[in-house]
Motif scaffolding. Structure first.
Motif, short mmCIF file in Angstrom:
data_model
loop_
_atom_site.label_atom_id
_atom_site.label_comp_id
_atom_site.label_asym_id
_atom_site.label_seq_id
_atom_site.Cartn_x
_atom_site.Cartn_y
_atom_site.Cartn_z
N GLN A 216 -2.06 3.85 -0.87
CA GLN A 216 -3.37 3.41 -1.34
C GLN A 216 -3.92 2.32 -0.42
O GLN A 216 -3.20 1.73 0.39
CB GLN A 216 -3.28 2.89 -2.77
CG GLN A 216 -2.40 1.67 -2.96
CD GLN A 216 -2.17 1.39 -4.42
OE1 GLN A 216 -1.33 2.03 -5.05
NE2 GLN A 216 -2.91 0.45 -4.98
N GLY A 217 -5.21 2.11 -0.55
CA GLY A 217 -5.87 1.12 0.27
C GLY A 217 -7.19 0.73 -0.35
O GLY A 217 -7.63 1.29 -1.36
N GLY B 116 0.78 -1.23 0.00
CA GLY B 116 0.00 0.00 0.00
C GLY B 116 0.81 1.27 0.00
O GLY B 116 0.24 2.37 0.02
#
Length: 661
Positions: free
Chosen positions: A209-210, A170
């Motif tokens: 990001q996730g 991530g």
């Protein structure tokens, strides 16, 4: 003695930036893929791109020495431009400078990329404005645990470079730094005015990001700065900027959607010098001390996918606001005038595209319409001593709407061969730089033009090719570029002109203008074959391009567009010569091209060869020795009004360490 249990298997998690899967229709166009292995052997991204024929910056100079304002890229030999006639995107976000349209290649280190897709031909559909001769679509490296890419190297003439991509699930961090003492471009007739080019560049970016309930989101921030010496005493530039991109997407069976918002800020300081007779000295000519610009926009796409038919609809908008501030008219040891020039531009469009996949038949088509606007033009000049306004020029706001489309068909003849055909239209609005900022190179001056209108390209092409152990293709194309923005020669130096003022002896005055049409017929071909541990590749392009200046510039009719070679041939090999040794080389031939619109300054044909030898240390790492311009060829990149020639970098050896995971 008990036997130890096997170590637990560790799942490797790879996280890419949010992106919708491709519809699959790109195969009907002239597409070339550059993968991570190819990127690994290039010290700069533009070097990797130029291995494809027809791909070039405005001049032959690479991004190691070129001024930022001539680092725009074009994908076919129609008419290269300093602003570039191709759109460059990173996971969907434009990377072209908001003021000038060029690309700061040092801000995009190859170590941070997973692949590059080149799409030749006007890119309507999702790409929109700016994709006049095609698209360079960059995909950023996936986020994985630890260091995924690393390059450390030293080169001749004080060259050093370090770049790394690392992270965790991530999170991706990418950083690069480069320095060089450079080389002196002028070789014959060199004087005290001539000094080495220099470079100090750095960039940093991170992407986090996730995922939550099927939604994938990412935020990317990046910054860069580069300082350059132009090879002329007193001529230097500093380019800096930052970017932010936020993306959210949902990908489901049978379709999905994506929203993206982005912003880019940039600033450019650029000083120029006038050259004395015999190149014995220089004096300051102009000091563009700041060019703050802001570009921002968004794009959205909604996609549906079926077994036979897939579709995508969407829209995008881009806005730019920028001004150039400079001092000029150097007299009695000081600048006597100041100038502010700039304005705003906007373009927004809607599109729809569909793909029909019937096994052997692949059909795609799309259309879009864009509205564009140029406003708030200003050019104000003052006397620096008194503050009195000496020029206050404004231009009326202009606007319009431009429809574009593309359509293509591909038919598979058998498992290893196919035929295809495509037709397309695209457009590029002028940049703020072209509209408002005059500039100077040596004693040559180019004036801006706030009345410029968008360029439009129409084209058709037909191709045949094959896949398998031998990969090959051949394409014939016809492109017509209407209202191309061209630097048109107004007159010689030694004369004073309205607005531009006095042009030094030995120089010329040019102005950016929309000029009639450029027609180009061309052939592109490439082939690659693997013989066990040896892979050979070759490619060529031949382009017959001709200007019709119309009533705007009849003196250009019949000429070849400036900086456009007629023939380009590339070739290379990659040989695993042993368990640990890999040898590779790439060569590029270019026929002669003209420096100027009048075809009066001819740059000689050139051949450049790059080579690399790598010794594998582990499955992921190697040490290497690389050579750029291996044969020390004299690659001519420029010629001034008095006949002074300048050249690209001489033979340069580099030794380094590389890691890729």
């Amino acid at each position: 003695m008990p036997i130890a249990p096997p170590p637990p298997e560790v799942e490797v998690v790879v996280v890419h930036a949010p992106r919708l899967p491709a519809l699959g229709g790109e195969a009907v166009f002239a597409v070339q893929q550059i993968d991570a292995e190819d990127l690994k052997t290039a010290p700069r991204l533009d070097v990797a791109l130029k291995r494809a024929p027809g791909v070039s910056l405005f001049r032959r100079t690479g991004s190691d020495a070129a001024n930022p304002t001539i680092q725009g890229i074009s994908l076919r030999g129609v008419a290269p431009s300093g602003a570039g006639r191709a759109l460059v995107t990173l996971d969907g976000a434009p990377q072209n400078d908001p003021f000038g349209g060029w690309v700061i290649w040092s801000a995009l280190p190859p170590e941070g990329l997973e692949s590059v897709t080149l799409v030749r031909g006007a890119g309507a559909g999702a790409y929109g404005a700016g994709a006049l001769t095609g698209v360079v679509a960059l995909e950023e490296r996936a986020a994985t645990e630890g260091v995924s890419a690393l390059d450390l190297s030293l080169a001749q003439r004080g060259g050093a470079r370090a770049a790394v991509a690392l992270g965790t699930t991530g999170l991706l961090l990418t950083a690069s730094a480069e320095t060089s003492d450079g080389y002196t471009p002028v070789r014959g007739g060199r004087g005290a005015a001539d000094v080495p080019t220099t470079l100090e560049a750095g960039s940093f970016a991170f992407r986090v990001q996730g995922e939550h309930k099927g939604l994938v989101g990412a935020l990317r921030l990046g910054v860069y700065e580069e300082r350059r010496g132009a090879g002329l005493f007193g001529a230097n530039s500093t380019a800096s900027g930052g970017s932010v991109t936020a993306t959210v997407a949902k990908i489901i069976h049978g379709g999905g959607w994506r929203l993206q918002a982005w912003a880019r800020s940039s600033d450019l300081a650029n000083s120029s010098s006038a050259v004395a007779a015999g190149r014995a000295a220089t004096t300051p000519a102009a000091d563009q001390y700041s060019t703050p610009a802001l570009g921002y926009g968004f794009n959205a796409a909604w996609q549906g996918r079926g077994e036979v038919f897939s579709w995508e609809v969407g829209g995008d908008a881009r806005f730019a606001d920028g001004h150039a501030y400079e001092r000029f008219r150097y007299m009695a040891g000081a600048f006597t005038r100041g100038r502010e020039s700039g304005g705003t531009t906007a373009v927004a469009g809607l599109y729809a595209e569909g793909v029909l996949d019937r096994g052997d038949w692949l059909v795609t088509g799309g259309a879009r319409v864009d509205a564009w606007r140029q406003e708030d033009a200003v050019r104000r000049e003052r006397d620096l001593a008194t503050g009195a306004v000496t020029l206050n020029a404004t231009s009326p706001d202009t606007s319009g709407a431009t429809p574009t489309a593309r359509f293509g068909v591909r038919y598979r003849l058998n498992e290893a061969a196919w035929l295809r055909g495509a037709a397309y239209a695209g457009f590029r609005p002028p940049t703020l730089n072209e509209l408002h900022r005059p500039f100077r190179v040596g004693n040559d001056v180019t004036e801006a033009n706030p009345t410029l209108t968008p360029e439009t390209l129409y084209g058709v092409e037909f191709g045949i090719g094959g896949d398998g152990q031998t990969r090959w293709s051949a394409t014939v194309f016809y492109n017509r570029l209407d209202d191309p923005i061209t630097n048109v020669t107004v007159g010689p130096g030694g004369v004073s002109y309205p607005v531009a003022g006095f042009i030094p002896v030995g120089g010329v005055l040019r102005q950016r203008r929309n000029v009639g049409q450029i027609e180009a017929w061309g052939l592109e071909a490439d082939i690659a074959h693997t013989f066990g541990d040896l892979t050979l590749n070759a490619a060529a392009s031949a382009t017959k391009a001709e200007v019709d200046g119309g009533r705007a510039a009849p003196q250009l009719t019949g000429n070849r567009p400036a900086q456009t070679p007629e023939y380009t041939v590339t070739g290379g090999f990659d040989w695993k010569a042993g368990d640990r040794l890999t040898l590779s080389a790439n060569a590029r031939f270019e026929s002669a091209r003209f420096e100027d619109d009048l075809n009066s300054r001819k740059l000689a044909a050139s051949v450049g060869i790059d080579a690399r030898a790598a010794w594998r240390l582990t499955k992921d790492s190697e040490i290497y020795l690389a050579a750029e311009n291996l044969t020390d060829a004299r690659i001519e990149v420029g010629e001034t009004g008095d006949g002074t020639e300048s050249f690209a970098a001489p033979q340069t050896f580099r030794i380094g360490f590389s890691l890729r995971r």
